[in-house]
Design a protein around this motif. Structure first.
Motif, PDB file in Angstrom:
ATOM      1  N   ALA B  99       0.792  -1.089  -0.173  1.00 48.05           N
ATOM      2  CA  ALA B  99       0.043  -0.173   0.068  1.00 48.05           C
ATOM      3  C   ALA B  99       0.921   1.198  -0.068  1.00 48.05           C
ATOM      4  O   ALA B  99       0.541   2.286  -0.495  1.00 48.05           O
ATOM      5  N   GLU B 100       1.936   1.166   0.707  1.00 47.67           N
ATOM      6  CA  GLU B 100       2.907   2.450   0.904  1.00 47.67           C
ATOM      7  C   GLU B 100       3.537   2.587  -0.656  1.00 47.67           C
ATOM      8  O   GLU B 100       3.631   3.695  -1.062  1.00 47.67           O
ATOM      9  N   ILE B 101       3.816   1.457  -1.379  1.00 53.06           N
ATOM     10  CA  ILE B 101       4.631   1.639  -2.442  1.00 53.06           C
ATOM     11  C   ILE B 101       3.561   2.219  -3.468  1.00 53.06           C
ATOM     12  O   ILE B 101       3.986   3.026  -4.491  1.00 53.06           O
ATOM     13  N   ARG B 102       2.217   1.789  -3.308  1.00 52.12           N
ATOM     14  CA  ARG B 102       1.135   2.236  -4.361  1.00 52.12           C
ATOM     15  C   ARG B 102       0.622   3.664  -3.876  1.00 52.12           C
ATOM     16  O   ARG B 102      -0.102   4.274  -4.484  1.00 52.12           O
ATOM     17  N   GLY B 103       1.456   4.444  -2.817  1.00 55.03           N
ATOM     18  CA  GLY B 103       1.241   5.864  -2.510  1.00 55.03           C
ATOM     19  C   GLY B 103       0.082   6.022  -1.626  1.00 55.03           C
ATOM     20  O   GLY B 103      -0.347   7.036  -1.423  1.00 55.03           O
ATOM     21  N   PHE B 104      -0.307   4.971  -0.887  1.00 57.97           N
ATOM     22  CA  PHE B 104      -1.353   5.034   0.162  1.00 57.97           C
ATOM     23  C   PHE B 104      -0.654   5.592   1.579  1.00 57.97           C
ATOM     24  O   PHE B 104       0.527   5.033   1.874  1.00 57.97           O
ATOM     25  N   ASP B 108      -5.988   6.584   4.967  1.00 61.92           N
ATOM     26  CA  ASP B 108      -6.506   5.878   3.720  1.00 61.92           C
ATOM     27  C   ASP B 108      -5.866   4.581   3.662  1.00 61.92           C
ATOM     28  O   ASP B 108      -6.451   3.431   3.223  1.00 61.92           O
ATOM     29  N   LYS B 109      -4.362   4.396   3.773  1.00 57.56           N
ATOM     30  CA  LYS B 109      -3.663   3.254   3.780  1.00 57.56           C
ATOM     31  C   LYS B 109      -4.459   1.937   4.746  1.00 57.56           C
ATOM     32  O   LYS B 109      -4.725   0.960   4.128  1.00 57.56           O
ATOM     33  N   HIS B 110      -4.610   2.715   5.807  1.00 56.86           N
ATOM     34  CA  HIS B 110      -5.206   1.642   6.923  1.00 56.86           C
ATOM     35  C   HIS B 110      -6.640   0.884   6.533  1.00 56.86           C
ATOM     36  O   HIS B 110      -6.842  -0.263   6.511  1.00 56.86           O
ATOM     37  N   HIS B 111      -7.484   1.942   5.821  1.00 54.82           N
ATOM     38  CA  HIS B 111      -8.845   1.600   5.281  1.00 54.82           C
ATOM     39  C   HIS B 111      -8.584   0.520   4.033  1.00 54.82           C
ATOM     40  O   HIS B 111      -9.017  -0.500   4.229  1.00 54.82           O
ATOM     41  N   ARG B 112      -7.463   0.995   3.208  1.00 58.34           N
ATOM     42  CA  ARG B 112      -7.534   0.010   2.026  1.00 58.34           C
ATOM     43  C   ARG B 112      -7.039  -1.311   2.614  1.00 58.34           C
ATOM     44  O   ARG B 112      -7.648  -2.302   2.074  1.00 58.34           O
ATOM     45  N   CYS B 142      -1.256 -12.886  -2.157  1.00 57.56           N
ATOM     46  CA  CYS B 142      -0.604 -12.185  -3.482  1.00 57.56           C
ATOM     47  C   CYS B 142      -1.912 -11.674  -4.185  1.00 57.56           C
ATOM     48  O   CYS B 142      -1.411 -10.692  -4.973  1.00 57.56           O
ATOM     49  N   PHE B 143      -2.954 -12.330  -4.240  1.00 54.12           N
ATOM     50  CA  PHE B 143      -3.958 -11.799  -5.159  1.00 54.12           C
ATOM     51  C   PHE B 143      -4.449 -10.371  -4.282  1.00 54.12           C
ATOM     52  O   PHE B 143      -4.751  -9.496  -4.983  1.00 54.12           O
ATOM     53  N   ALA B 144      -4.336 -10.429  -3.028  1.00 52.15           N
ATOM     54  CA  ALA B 144      -4.757  -9.242  -2.491  1.00 52.15           C
ATOM     55  C   ALA B 144      -3.808  -7.988  -2.797  1.00 52.15           C
ATOM     56  O   ALA B 144      -4.258  -6.960  -2.978  1.00 52.15           O
ATOM     57  N   GLN B 145      -2.570  -8.347  -2.759  1.00 49.82           N
ATOM     58  CA  GLN B 145      -1.611  -7.419  -3.354  1.00 49.82           C
ATOM     59  C   GLN B 145      -1.913  -6.874  -4.694  1.00 49.82           C
ATOM     60  O   GLN B 145      -1.710  -5.793  -4.803  1.00 49.82           O
ATOM     61  N   ALA B 146      -2.312  -7.785  -5.478  1.00 46.83           N
ATOM     62  CA  ALA B 146      -2.635  -7.292  -7.058  1.00 46.83           C
ATOM     63  C   ALA B 146      -3.934  -6.361  -6.971  1.00 46.83           C
ATOM     64  O   ALA B 146      -3.881  -5.671  -7.963  1.00 46.83           O
ATOM     65  N   ILE B 147      -4.787  -6.571  -6.207  1.00 43.25           N
ATOM     66  CA  ILE B 147      -5.904  -5.643  -6.403  1.00 43.25           C
ATOM     67  C   ILE B 147      -6.102  -4.738  -5.239  1.00 43.25           C
ATOM     68  O   ILE B 147      -7.226  -3.984  -5.423  1.00 43.25           O
ATOM     69  N   LEU B 148      -5.369  -4.695  -4.379  1.00 44.63           N
ATOM     70  CA  LEU B 148      -5.005  -3.571  -3.387  1.00 44.63           C
ATOM     71  C   LEU B 148      -5.586  -2.206  -3.872  1.00 44.63           C
ATOM     72  O   LEU B 148      -6.229  -1.470  -3.286  1.00 44.63           O
ATOM     73  N   HIS B 149      -4.991  -1.707  -4.960  1.00 43.90           N
ATOM     74  CA  HIS B 149      -4.942  -0.407  -5.491  1.00 43.90           C
ATOM     75  C   HIS B 149      -6.355  -0.270  -6.344  1.00 43.90           C
ATOM     76  O   HIS B 149      -6.181   0.826  -7.102  1.00 43.90           O
ATOM     77  N   ASP B 150      -6.872  -1.322  -6.466  1.00 50.80           N
ATOM     78  CA  ASP B 150      -8.185  -1.313  -7.521  1.00 50.80           C
ATOM     79  C   ASP B 150      -7.779  -0.818  -8.719  1.00 50.80           C
ATOM     80  O   ASP B 150      -8.407   0.224  -9.248  1.00 50.80           O
ATOM     81  N   PRO B 151      -6.797  -1.411  -9.384  1.00 52.06           N
ATOM     82  CA  PRO B 151      -6.413  -0.999 -10.863  1.00 52.06           C
ATOM     83  C   PRO B 151      -7.120  -1.561 -11.678  1.00 52.06           C
ATOM     84  O   PRO B 151      -7.972  -2.411 -11.750  1.00 52.06           O
ATOM     85  N   PRO B 152      -7.137  -0.658 -12.754  1.00 49.60           N
ATOM     86  CA  PRO B 152      -8.042  -0.657 -13.924  1.00 49.60           C
ATOM     87  C   PRO B 152      -7.526  -2.035 -14.770  1.00 49.60           C
ATOM     88  O   PRO B 152      -8.437  -2.629 -15.569  1.00 49.60           O
TER      89      PRO B 152
END
Lengths: 246, 318
Positions: B99-104, B108-112, B142-152
């Protein structure tokens, strides 16, 4: 480059060190070895001098084996367990990754080095030491660690095998260390011209570390360590980038 | 939109991926099929920026993965093959890092992270170190990591590999839930999965695209497509094959022998030429008139695995 990214990587790396036995084994062994060499081999008490020369003289040799042991996992481990793929597909640049990993390992070794503070307390209790050389000695130790680590980072990026990474980096560091070791410089000076001896010795970690250990902060020594670190980290980036476009 | 343009990768003298191009739009789930070693993973690794293409490139939402890699990677979620995760980290620690790397940051990070832990059923293991987890949990982390930032754009290399049937079902449900607002590429060699989730399938073999169509149309390529399978109770002295051949729209009747070890039931496969609107009904009536007992009658849709074999290993046939 984003500091946030570097910070996140440093945090992740440190939690990796302290989440596994690596950190504790390293710290214990480092403190045991430095204590053993300082007190038993160099006879710290018998010398009757209020300084830490005995400790700093051994430091490059202890670091020679222990720092590559920390550095060997930097990239080789990531490659072996496949997380390198995860890291390199995150939106971070290679520079941020290399810096983050390097800084984390460096901080960790500085922390271990700081744990030798009882030595400082001991000498100040027993005598009235000149704090200048002690401070410079620690500064030298920190810079030396950085140089060794950067070599380890480069060798680690070359392979997925930590043993190979360790051996390669020990050999390279051994060369950098021995080049300025008095017995070696004497042997070379027997047949080589003086400028060559100076050139070879100039490449050595030990030569530059010794200046600092004597309490002299020379800009040249700082530049030397900085350029070794820069060159080695840059090589790491080149190796990693090459692997991508293999 | 993911646009892949002439992606090519050479490993020394070997061409692992050879001039692959396709487009995936929002709302599409592209199934990436192919035998092991066909170049699926290599292609995905190039699209996600892990490997640099030898030739060609991919545009992720218009951003070139080669020249604007960092920006392109921001909008991708990637689940690599075998779901690599850091064994020494805790689930929470790992997801916080991502989440930190994705800029949260901060709340905001906590909620994500909390939300994703809920969504991926990771609550019970949140404080556990990852190397103590089972394969299924690791995959979900690993799946969670992939969809964490809600990527398009979501790219997943064998997302259900090594999971048990319940877990597979969960992952597929999650994929389908997200399908509307994302463009996805999923590689797999489980063909039922392609039928279950994909809107389109690309088959690659030896680094080339050999088929690109909807799973339904691909099944249509099957030799079995639209054949009728008819099970009849065996009758002394009756040659079913010969009698059935009298229909003008039946081209060939093949006897497949006794059905599943049951000697009393014969299985016939009927290939049709130009069948009437409802060949099953006509066939059924005919059998009734003749006094035959029909055990089962159905029309084959064709099988994806048969098409897969036909396309990727034509010499080995069936």
């Amino acid at each position: 480059m984003s500091l946030k990214h570097v910070k996140a990587i440093v945090k992740k790396e440190l939690s990796g060190y302290f989440g596994s036995p690596v950190a504790y084994v390293f710290i214990v062994i480092f403190l045991l070895l430095s204590g053993f060499f300082t007190f038993s081999v160099s006879r710290f008490y018998e010398m009757g001098q209020a300084d830490l020369r005995a400790f700093f003289e051994w430091l490059p040799w202890i670091f020679l084996f222990l720092v590559p042991a920390v550095a060997m996992r930097l990239w080789a481990e990531e490659r072996r367990i496949g997380t390198l793929e995860l890291l390199l597909t995150l939106p971070v640049s290679i520079t941020e990754l290399i810096l983050g990993k390097f800084l984390a390992a460096w901080l960790f070794i500085c922390f271990a080095l700081a744990l030798t503070f009882p030595l400082v307390i001991t000498v100040t209790y027993l005598g009235d030491p000149d704090m200048g050389p002690i401070f410079c000695g620690y500064l030298g130790g920190v810079l030396l660690a950085a140089a060794l680590l950067s070599v380890g980072s480069m060798t680690s990026s070359l392979t997925r095998n930590q043993v190979i990474s360790f051996i390669l980096s020990v050999v390279i560091c051994l060369f950098f260390t021995l080049a300025g070791w008095p017995p070696v410089t004497e042997a070379i000076s027997a047949w080589a011209p003086a400028w060559l001896v100076d050139l070879v010795a100039g490449f050595s970690f030990v030569t530059h570390f010794q200046d600092l250990q004597r309490g002299i902060i020379d800009l040249r020594d700082l530049v030397y360590f900085a350029s070794v670190v820069f060159f080695m980290l840059f090589s790491t980036a080149v190796v990693l980038d090459n692997r991508r476009s293999l | 939109m993911i646009e892949v343009k002439g992606l090519t990768k050479y490993f020394g003298p070997v061409t692992a991926v050879n001039d692959i191009s396709f487009v995936v739009d929002k709302g599409e789930i592209l199934g990436f099929l192919g035998p092991n070693g066909a170049g699926k993973s290599t292609t995905m690794r190039m699209i996600t920026g892990y490997l640099t293409p030898s030739e060609g490139t991919a545009l992720i939402g218009g951003k070139d993965i080669v020249s604007r890699g960092l920006e392109a990677r921001q909008s991708i979620g990637y689940l690599p093959e075998n779901a690599p995760v850091y064994p020494d980290m805790t689930v929470l620690g790992f997801l916080n890092f991502c989440a930190e790397i994705r800029g949260f940051s901060g709340k905001d990070k906590h909620h994500r992270v909390e939300e994703i832990i809920e969504r991926c059923f990771l609550s019970e293991v949140r404080q556990q170190s990852i190397d103590t987890l089972s394969k299924g949990f690791k995959q979900r982390v690993c799946f969670a990591q992939a969809i964490l930032h809600d990527p398009p754009y979501l790219i997943m290399d064998e997302p259900t590999d090594g999971l048990d049937p319940n877990q597979k079902h969960e992952v597929r449900t999650m994929i389908l839930e997200m399908a509307k607002e994302k463009a996805m590429i999923i590689s797999t060699h489980i063909l039922e999965e392609v039928e279950a989730v994909c809107t389109r399938a690309i088959i690659i073999a030896e680094g080339r695209i050999v088929a690109d169509d909807t799973p339904k149309n691909l099944k249509g390529m099957s030799r079995l497509h639209n054949t009728l399978s008819l099970d009849l109770e065996a009758k002394e002295g009756v040659d079913f094959q010969k009698e059935l051949s009298t229909f003008s729209w039946i081209r060939e009747v093949e006897a497949l022998g006794a059905r599943g070890g049951d000697e009393a039931v014969l299985r016939l496969r009927i290939r049709t030429g130009n069948p009437p609107w409802d060949p099953e009904r006509e066939l059924w009536r005919f059998c009734c008139q003749k006094g035959w007992t029909v055990v089962s009658l159905f029309r084959e849709e064709g099988r994806l695995d048969e098409v897969f074999r036909m396309i990727t290993a034509p010499d080995r046939g069936n």
